[in-house]
Design a protein around this motif. Structure first.
Motif, PDB file in Angstrom:
ATOM      1  N   MET A   1      24.934   6.118 -13.870  1.00  0.00           N
ATOM      2  CA  MET A   1      25.530   6.904 -14.947  1.00  0.00           C
ATOM      3  C   MET A   1      26.589   7.839 -14.379  1.00  0.00           C
ATOM      4  O   MET A   1      26.368   8.489 -13.365  1.00  0.00           O
ATOM      5  CB  MET A   1      24.451   7.710 -15.679  1.00  0.00           C
ATOM      6  N   ALA A   2      27.783   7.901 -15.033  1.00  0.00           N
ATOM      7  CA  ALA A   2      28.844   8.791 -14.581  1.00  0.00           C
ATOM      8  C   ALA A   2      28.380  10.232 -14.669  1.00  0.00           C
ATOM      9  O   ALA A   2      27.593  10.595 -15.554  1.00  0.00           O
ATOM     10  CB  ALA A   2      30.100   8.582 -15.434  1.00  0.00           C
ATOM     11  N   ALA A   3      28.893  11.068 -13.750  1.00  0.00           N
ATOM     12  CA  ALA A   3      28.466  12.466 -13.688  1.00  0.00           C
ATOM     13  C   ALA A   3      28.784  13.199 -14.994  1.00  0.00           C
ATOM     14  O   ALA A   3      27.987  14.008 -15.479  1.00  0.00           O
ATOM     15  CB  ALA A   3      29.133  13.157 -12.506  1.00  0.00           C
ATOM     16  N   VAL A   4      29.958  12.929 -15.592  1.00  0.00           N
ATOM     17  CA  VAL A   4      30.329  13.585 -16.854  1.00  0.00           C
ATOM     18  C   VAL A   4      29.352  13.190 -17.958  1.00  0.00           C
ATOM     19  O   VAL A   4      28.941  14.022 -18.772  1.00  0.00           O
ATOM     20  CB  VAL A   4      31.775  13.213 -17.246  1.00  0.00           C
ATOM     21  N   THR A   5      28.966  11.914 -17.997  1.00  0.00           N
ATOM     22  CA  THR A   5      28.004  11.450 -19.003  1.00  0.00           C
ATOM     23  C   THR A   5      26.659  12.122 -18.809  1.00  0.00           C
ATOM     24  O   THR A   5      25.983  12.504 -19.778  1.00  0.00           O
ATOM     25  CB  THR A   5      27.846   9.923 -18.913  1.00  0.00           C
ATOM     26  N   LEU A   6      26.239  12.261 -17.550  1.00  0.00           N
ATOM     27  CA  LEU A   6      24.976  12.947 -17.253  1.00  0.00           C
ATOM     28  C   LEU A   6      25.027  14.388 -17.738  1.00  0.00           C
ATOM     29  O   LEU A   6      24.059  14.893 -18.328  1.00  0.00           O
ATOM     30  CB  LEU A   6      24.724  12.898 -15.743  1.00  0.00           C
ATOM     31  N   LEU A   7      26.149  15.068 -17.506  1.00  0.00           N
ATOM     32  CA  LEU A   7      26.309  16.443 -17.972  1.00  0.00           C
ATOM     33  C   LEU A   7      26.222  16.512 -19.497  1.00  0.00           C
ATOM     34  O   LEU A   7      25.546  17.392 -20.051  1.00  0.00           O
ATOM     35  CB  LEU A   7      27.650  16.994 -17.485  1.00  0.00           C
ATOM     36  N   GLU A   8      26.880  15.592 -20.174  1.00  0.00           N
ATOM     37  CA  GLU A   8      26.847  15.563 -21.642  1.00  0.00           C
ATOM     38  C   GLU A   8      25.423  15.362 -22.153  1.00  0.00           C
ATOM     39  O   GLU A   8      24.956  16.066 -23.069  1.00  0.00           O
ATOM     40  CB  GLU A   8      27.745  14.440 -22.161  1.00  0.00           C
ATOM     41  N   ASP A   9      24.724  14.382 -21.588  1.00  0.00           N
ATOM     42  CA  ASP A   9      23.361  14.078 -22.037  1.00  0.00           C
ATOM     43  C   ASP A   9      22.435  15.276 -21.787  1.00  0.00           C
ATOM     44  O   ASP A   9      21.561  15.582 -22.614  1.00  0.00           O
ATOM     45  CB  ASP A   9      22.828  12.840 -21.313  1.00  0.00           C
ATOM     46  N   TRP A  10      22.609  15.915 -20.662  1.00  0.00           N
ATOM     47  CA  TRP A  10      21.760  17.057 -20.327  1.00  0.00           C
ATOM     48  C   TRP A  10      21.985  18.194 -21.330  1.00  0.00           C
ATOM     49  O   TRP A  10      21.051  18.836 -21.808  1.00  0.00           O
ATOM     50  CB  TRP A  10      22.074  17.540 -18.909  1.00  0.00           C
ATOM     51  N   CYS A  11      23.253  18.447 -21.669  1.00  0.00           N
ATOM     52  CA  CYS A  11      23.565  19.497 -22.643  1.00  0.00           C
ATOM     53  C   CYS A  11      23.001  19.161 -24.024  1.00  0.00           C
ATOM     54  O   CYS A  11      22.479  20.040 -24.724  1.00  0.00           O
ATOM     55  CB  CYS A  11      25.084  19.696 -22.734  1.00  0.00           C
ATOM     56  N   LYS A  12      23.104  17.905 -24.409  1.00  0.00           N
ATOM     57  CA  LYS A  12      22.551  17.501 -25.705  1.00  0.00           C
ATOM     58  C   LYS A  12      21.039  17.688 -25.733  1.00  0.00           C
ATOM     59  O   LYS A  12      20.468  18.171 -26.714  1.00  0.00           O
ATOM     60  CB  LYS A  12      22.902  16.040 -25.991  1.00  0.00           C
ATOM     61  N   GLY A  13      20.396  17.275 -24.640  1.00  0.00           N
ATOM     62  CA  GLY A  13      18.937  17.381 -24.581  1.00  0.00           C
ATOM     63  C   GLY A  13      18.440  18.818 -24.601  1.00  0.00           C
ATOM     64  O   GLY A  13      17.356  19.103 -25.120  1.00  0.00           O
ATOM     65  N   MET A  14      19.236  19.729 -24.044  1.00  0.00           N
ATOM     66  CA  MET A  14      18.832  21.131 -23.987  1.00  0.00           C
ATOM     67  C   MET A  14      19.548  21.985 -25.033  1.00  0.00           C
ATOM     68  O   MET A  14      19.446  23.206 -25.042  1.00  0.00           O
ATOM     69  CB  MET A  14      19.112  21.693 -22.584  1.00  0.00           C
ATOM     70  N   ASN A  15      20.285  21.300 -25.933  1.00  0.00           N
ATOM     71  CA  ASN A  15      20.996  21.978 -27.020  1.00  0.00           C
ATOM     72  C   ASN A  15      21.901  23.094 -26.485  1.00  0.00           C
ATOM     73  O   ASN A  15      21.882  24.223 -26.963  1.00  0.00           O
ATOM     74  CB  ASN A  15      19.993  22.552 -28.033  1.00  0.00           C
ATOM     75  N   MET A  16      22.698  22.759 -25.487  1.00  0.00           N
ATOM     76  CA  MET A  16      23.583  23.720 -24.843  1.00  0.00           C
ATOM     77  C   MET A  16      25.035  23.383 -25.112  1.00  0.00           C
ATOM     78  O   MET A  16      25.395  22.222 -25.333  1.00  0.00           O
ATOM     79  CB  MET A  16      23.362  23.747 -23.326  1.00  0.00           C
ATOM     80  N   ASP A  17      25.869  24.391 -25.083  1.00  0.00           N
ATOM     81  CA  ASP A  17      27.313  24.218 -25.251  1.00  0.00           C
ATOM     82  C   ASP A  17      27.904  23.717 -23.940  1.00  0.00           C
ATOM     83  O   ASP A  17      27.705  24.326 -22.884  1.00  0.00           O
ATOM     84  CB  ASP A  17      27.952  25.553 -25.645  1.00  0.00           C
ATOM     85  N   LEU A  18      28.650  22.610 -24.018  1.00  0.00           N
ATOM     86  CA  LEU A  18      29.258  22.031 -22.823  1.00  0.00           C
ATOM     87  C   LEU A  18      30.197  23.014 -22.108  1.00  0.00           C
ATOM     88  O   LEU A  18      30.405  22.919 -20.897  1.00  0.00           O
ATOM     89  CB  LEU A  18      30.052  20.773 -23.195  1.00  0.00           C
ATOM     90  N   ARG A  19      30.740  23.949 -22.869  1.00  0.00           N
ATOM     91  CA  ARG A  19      31.694  24.894 -22.277  1.00  0.00           C
ATOM     92  C   ARG A  19      31.007  25.971 -21.436  1.00  0.00           C
ATOM     93  O   ARG A  19      31.675  26.763 -20.780  1.00  0.00           O
ATOM     94  CB  ARG A  19      32.527  25.535 -23.381  1.00  0.00           C
ATOM     95  N   LYS A  20      29.673  25.972 -21.480  1.00  0.00           N
ATOM     96  CA  LYS A  20      28.932  26.945 -20.674  1.00  0.00           C
ATOM     97  C   LYS A  20      27.982  26.235 -19.708  1.00  0.00           C
ATOM     98  O   LYS A  20      26.918  26.742 -19.394  1.00  0.00           O
ATOM     99  CB  LYS A  20      28.146  27.891 -21.579  1.00  0.00           C
ATOM    100  N   ALA A  21      28.368  25.055 -19.270  1.00  0.00           N
ATOM    101  CA  ALA A  21      27.506  24.297 -18.361  1.00  0.00           C
ATOM    102  C   ALA A  21      28.340  23.553 -17.332  1.00  0.00           C
ATOM    103  O   ALA A  21      29.513  23.225 -17.572  1.00  0.00           O
ATOM    104  CB  ALA A  21      26.662  23.303 -19.152  1.00  0.00           C
ATOM    105  N   LEU A  22      27.742  23.293 -16.192  1.00  0.00           N
ATOM    106  CA  LEU A  22      28.384  22.461 -15.184  1.00  0.00           C
ATOM    107  C   LEU A  22      27.323  21.761 -14.347  1.00  0.00           C
ATOM    108  O   LEU A  22      26.142  22.138 -14.359  1.00  0.00           O
ATOM    109  CB  LEU A  22      29.354  23.269 -14.311  1.00  0.00           C
TER     110      LEU A  22
END
Length: 297
Positions: free
Chosen positions: A1-22
């Motif tokens: 899985m691409a790193a960006v996709t992993l970041l997106e999925d993680w944010c969705k799962g934790m109900n987090m704003d992508l602009r405040k995650a890395l």
């Protein structure tokens, strides 16, 4: 899985704003929690507050990845793309950093999953200038050429479907609605006549498709207008089938007209004559046979 996709999925799962995650990837497996914390602190703390929420294994690179929540919205262009750490440098993944880079990464990841290369995309779009194994990233000239395929190869709006059945099925249109739709679409398609005819066939099924295929098999030079005229003869305004039968019976072979051409001209009239009559398909075939025999003598 691409790193960006992993970041997106993680944010969705934790109900987090992508602009405040890395996400930080490429951390060696033997790197301790203390070493990770010290490295991240040195790389991020001067820029903003943060909190490490979790660690996981990425099998793609046999390395660890850590998910970080930022205390506030930050300008991602100020976040380093890599930070020095054990084993070399660790990649810092944010979304979005640059929209073009994001698109390129998504496209290359998709092609990798499909077992394809940019050369395959170029071939489909009618461009052969992209070499085998070439990626989109950092190749704006290639991007421009690929996105300018021959007009006939471009994506287009599909026609509505017409079958010619007395009772249209799901997703099908009656002839009048379909004909109006096709006539308007044909005016705006800047493509060759052959391509227009191909797209016309895509919008047909059932008896309508069978009739047009038969006509084209005998005359492959028919224009779209001629194809539509033939369909109008069969499926156009609903006159009484008895009147259509009379018209069929009164049609005669023109002087010097080949029998094959005459039968081809007669076929739409026969279809129209029997469309609303109780006549069976076997009866239609007998009529064709008798007409053929009568004009072959």
């Amino acid at each position: 899985m691409a790193a960006v996709t992993l970041l997106e999925d993680w944010c969705k799962g934790m109900n987090m704003d992508l602009r405040k995650a890395l996400l930080i990837v490429g951390i060696p497996m033997d790197c301790s929690e203390t070493e990770i914390n010290e490295t991240v602190k040195a790389g991020l703390q001067p820029l903003c507050g943060y909190k490490v929420l979790g660690t996981m294994l990425r099998r793609e690179d046999n390395a660890k990845a850590i998910f970080i929540e930022l205390a506030e919205f930050v300008n991602f262009t100020m976040i380093p793309s890599k930070i020095p750490g054990k084993g070399g440098t660790w990649e810092v993944v944010v979304k979005p950093r640059h929209s073009d880079d994001e698109f390129s990464a998504r496209l290359n990841h998709f092609l990798k999953d499909e077992g394809r290369k940019m050369a395959d995309v170029a071939k489909i779009l009618g461009n052969s200038s992209v070499t085998e194994g070439q990626k989109l990233v950092g190749s704006p000239q290639v991007t421009l050429r690929v996105l300018q395929p021959p007009i006939d190869s471009m994506w287009y709006r599909k026609l509505k479907v017409f079958s010619g059945n007395i009772f249209p099925g799901p997703g099908e249109e009656n002839f009048e609605v379909w004909l109006e739709h096709v006539t308007e679409i044909m005016k705006v398609w800047p493509v060759s006549m052959v391509e227009k005819r191909r797209r016309l066939l895509e919008g047909l099924c059932g008896p309508a498709l069978s009739i047009l295929r038969m006509l084209l098999a005998n005359n492959n030079s028919m224009t779209v207008e001629q194809c539509l005229d033939a369909l109008k003869q069969v499926f156009g305004s609903k006159e009484d089938y008895r009147a259509s039968q009379i018209k069929f019976l009164q049609t005669s072979q023109l002087p010097g007209e080949a029998i094959s051409v005459f039968l081809l001209r007669l076929e739409p009239l026969l279809q129209k004559a029997v469309q609303h009559s109780p006549m069976s398909a076997r009866s239609r075939d007998l009529i064709r046979l008798k007409v053929s025999e009568a004009h072959s003598r």
